[in-house]
Write a protein that holds these residues in place. Structure first.
Motif, mmCIF file in Angstrom:
data_model
loop_
_atom_site.group_PDB
_atom_site.id
_atom_site.type_symbol
_atom_site.label_atom_id
_atom_site.label_comp_id
_atom_site.label_asym_id
_atom_site.label_seq_id
_atom_site.Cartn_x
_atom_site.Cartn_y
_atom_site.Cartn_z
ATOM 1 N N ARG A 127 20.775 -25.422 -4.241
ATOM 2 C CA ARG A 127 21.981 -25.656 -3.605
ATOM 3 C C ARG A 127 21.939 -26.344 -2.218
ATOM 4 O O ARG A 127 20.850 -26.518 -1.644
ATOM 5 C CB ARG A 127 22.027 -24.009 -3.076
ATOM 6 N N VAL A 128 22.997 -26.816 -1.831
ATOM 7 C CA VAL A 128 22.882 -28.055 -0.762
ATOM 8 C C VAL A 128 23.833 -27.049 0.143
ATOM 9 O O VAL A 128 24.832 -26.778 0.238
ATOM 10 C CB VAL A 128 23.615 -29.225 -0.995
ATOM 11 N N GLN A 129 23.235 -27.185 1.561
ATOM 12 C CA GLN A 129 24.113 -26.536 2.701
ATOM 13 C C GLN A 129 23.624 -27.276 3.909
ATOM 14 O O GLN A 129 22.399 -27.819 3.912
ATOM 15 C CB GLN A 129 23.778 -25.052 2.902
ATOM 16 N N PRO A 130 24.210 -27.376 4.971
ATOM 17 C CA PRO A 130 23.852 -27.862 6.318
ATOM 18 C C PRO A 130 23.012 -26.944 7.030
ATOM 19 O O PRO A 130 22.946 -25.718 7.010
ATOM 20 C CB PRO A 130 25.407 -27.832 7.038
ATOM 21 N N VAL A 131 22.021 -27.544 7.572
ATOM 22 C CA VAL A 131 21.158 -26.989 8.673
ATOM 23 C C VAL A 131 21.407 -27.651 10.005
ATOM 24 O O VAL A 131 21.245 -28.908 9.951
ATOM 25 C CB VAL A 131 19.656 -27.336 8.206
ATOM 26 N N ARG A 132 21.551 -27.003 10.784
ATOM 27 C CA ARG A 132 21.981 -27.649 12.306
ATOM 28 C C ARG A 132 21.127 -26.824 13.450
ATOM 29 O O ARG A 132 20.680 -25.777 13.324
ATOM 30 C CB ARG A 132 23.467 -27.851 12.316
ATOM 31 N N GLY A 133 21.286 -27.481 14.661
ATOM 32 C CA GLY A 133 21.281 -26.950 15.683
ATOM 33 C C GLY A 133 19.665 -26.366 15.746
ATOM 34 O O GLY A 133 18.643 -27.000 15.300
ATOM 35 N N ARG A 134 19.411 -25.116 16.347
ATOM 36 C CA ARG A 134 18.337 -24.611 16.522
ATOM 37 C C ARG A 134 17.494 -24.462 15.417
ATOM 38 O O ARG A 134 16.260 -24.728 15.217
ATOM 39 C CB ARG A 134 18.340 -23.098 17.001
ATOM 40 N N GLU A 135 18.168 -24.091 13.874
ATOM 41 C CA GLU A 135 17.511 -23.785 12.757
ATOM 42 C C GLU A 135 16.712 -25.470 12.358
ATOM 43 O O GLU A 135 15.696 -25.444 11.886
ATOM 44 C CB GLU A 135 18.498 -23.589 11.740
ATOM 45 N N LEU A 136 17.505 -26.409 12.714
ATOM 46 C CA LEU A 136 17.027 -27.791 12.429
ATOM 47 C C LEU A 136 15.823 -28.136 13.268
ATOM 48 O O LEU A 136 14.842 -28.524 12.784
ATOM 49 C CB LEU A 136 17.998 -28.867 12.457
ATOM 50 N N ARG A 137 15.930 -27.945 14.580
ATOM 51 C CA ARG A 137 14.699 -28.026 15.432
ATOM 52 C C ARG A 137 13.595 -27.146 15.150
ATOM 53 O O ARG A 137 12.670 -27.769 15.085
ATOM 54 C CB ARG A 137 15.221 -27.746 16.892
ATOM 55 N N GLU A 138 13.740 -25.770 14.644
ATOM 56 C CA GLU A 138 12.640 -25.264 14.274
ATOM 57 C C GLU A 138 12.033 -25.739 13.164
ATOM 58 O O GLU A 138 10.573 -25.585 12.964
ATOM 59 C CB GLU A 138 13.218 -23.573 14.085
ATOM 60 N N PHE A 139 12.820 -26.050 12.057
ATOM 61 C CA PHE A 139 12.246 -26.806 10.945
ATOM 62 C C PHE A 139 11.545 -27.821 11.050
ATOM 63 O O PHE A 139 10.358 -27.994 10.532
ATOM 64 C CB PHE A 139 13.581 -27.141 9.985
ATOM 65 N N MET A 140 11.947 -28.657 12.271
ATOM 66 C CA MET A 140 11.180 -29.878 12.544
ATOM 67 C C MET A 140 9.945 -29.624 13.000
ATOM 68 O O MET A 140 8.735 -30.222 12.905
ATOM 69 C CB MET A 140 12.024 -30.924 13.376
ATOM 70 N N GLU A 141 9.919 -28.747 14.040
ATOM 71 C CA GLU A 141 8.644 -28.391 14.853
ATOM 72 C C GLU A 141 7.690 -27.681 13.658
ATOM 73 O O GLU A 141 6.434 -28.198 13.882
ATOM 74 C CB GLU A 141 8.782 -27.047 15.919
ATOM 75 N N LEU A 142 8.044 -26.941 12.806
ATOM 76 C CA LEU A 142 7.260 -26.357 11.973
ATOM 77 C C LEU A 142 6.490 -27.444 11.016
ATOM 78 O O LEU A 142 5.346 -27.566 10.493
ATOM 79 C CB LEU A 142 7.852 -25.361 11.047
ATOM 80 N N THR A 143 7.541 -28.315 10.438
ATOM 81 C CA THR A 143 7.205 -29.694 9.860
ATOM 82 C C THR A 143 6.124 -30.240 10.691
ATOM 83 O O THR A 143 5.040 -30.642 10.003
ATOM 84 C CB THR A 143 8.439 -30.437 9.292
ATOM 85 N N ALA A 144 6.299 -30.699 11.713
ATOM 86 C CA ALA A 144 5.398 -31.493 12.366
ATOM 87 C C ALA A 144 4.091 -30.940 12.745
ATOM 88 O O ALA A 144 3.006 -31.469 12.521
ATOM 89 C CB ALA A 144 6.012 -31.939 13.832
ATOM 90 N N ALA A 145 4.020 -29.460 12.975
ATOM 91 C CA ALA A 145 2.732 -28.884 13.072
ATOM 92 C C ALA A 145 1.950 -28.834 11.771
ATOM 93 O O ALA A 145 0.742 -28.845 11.850
ATOM 94 C CB ALA A 145 3.124 -27.273 13.396
ATOM 95 N N ASN A 146 2.778 -28.625 10.771
ATOM 96 C CA ASN A 146 2.244 -28.384 9.558
ATOM 97 C C ASN A 146 1.439 -29.801 9.052
ATOM 98 O O ASN A 146 0.147 -30.064 8.812
ATOM 99 C CB ASN A 146 2.775 -28.155 8.414
#
Length: 190
Positions: A127-146
């Protein structure tokens, strides 16, 4: 696949005992750069705490690999147990953990930029769906930490993948906190 909002009542539980859950699920028995998967999960959570992430993101960092990831196949629990995981750590945490685990990195990472929205493909469902705003920032912070924890504990990974990760985090810099970006720049210097 369960809808996580349907798993819980009005009161979202806290993540008290998440470390014990991870241990009971075998996280300390799985090898990972820098020790065990459990060691890695603790370090990711601690890094997010140093970056002053909120408690939900910190616990998501602690639990981010329970379903495996696109870069790490071993998993601690099956996706059929999403409701159980949500009940144990909270729906907000479980949603972040699922998003991280489900990310089809080969498809999503090239689409990531400083934009406030990205089309996100779920590797489990397609499934493809948009991720935006806070959800996208949280994803990026988690990605960076990992990724930073991996780079710090696996020199081969850092040498081979570090420059690509630096480029990813440089182009998504507005989605990262200032302290996260500073750590990315220092650790992944090309």
């Amino acid at each position: 696949m369960p809808v996580i909002g349907d798993c819980l009542g009005d009161d979202d539980p806290t993540a008290i005992g998440a470390e014990d859950l991870l241990l009971s699920w075998g996280a300390a028995r799985i090898d990972h750069p820098g020790g065990t998967l459990f060691d890695h999960l603790l370090r990711v959570r601690d890094l997010l705490a140093r970056w002053r992430a909120d408690s939900v993101l910190q616990v998501a960092g602690l639990c981010h690999a329970v379903y495996g990831t696109d870069g790490f196949a071993p998993h601690l629990v099956d996706l059929s147990r999403r409701c159980e995981v949500a009940t144990m750590v909270g729906a907000d945490v479980e949603t972040l953990v699922y998003r991280y685990a489900s990310c089809d990195r080969a498809w999503v990472y090239p689409r990531l930029s400083a934009a406030s929205q990205v089309e996100f493909r779920d590797r489990f469902t397609g499934r493809v769906q948009p991720v935006r705003g806070r959800e996208l920032r949280e994803f990026m912070e988690l990605t960076a930490a990992n990724e930073l924890d991996l780079a710090r504990h696996n020199p081969t990974f850092a040498a081979e993948v570090g420059p690509r990760l630096h480029a990813l985090f440089a182009r998504t810099r507005p989605l990262l906190s200032a302290v996260a970006w500073q750590d990315c720049a220092a650790t992944l210097r090309p």
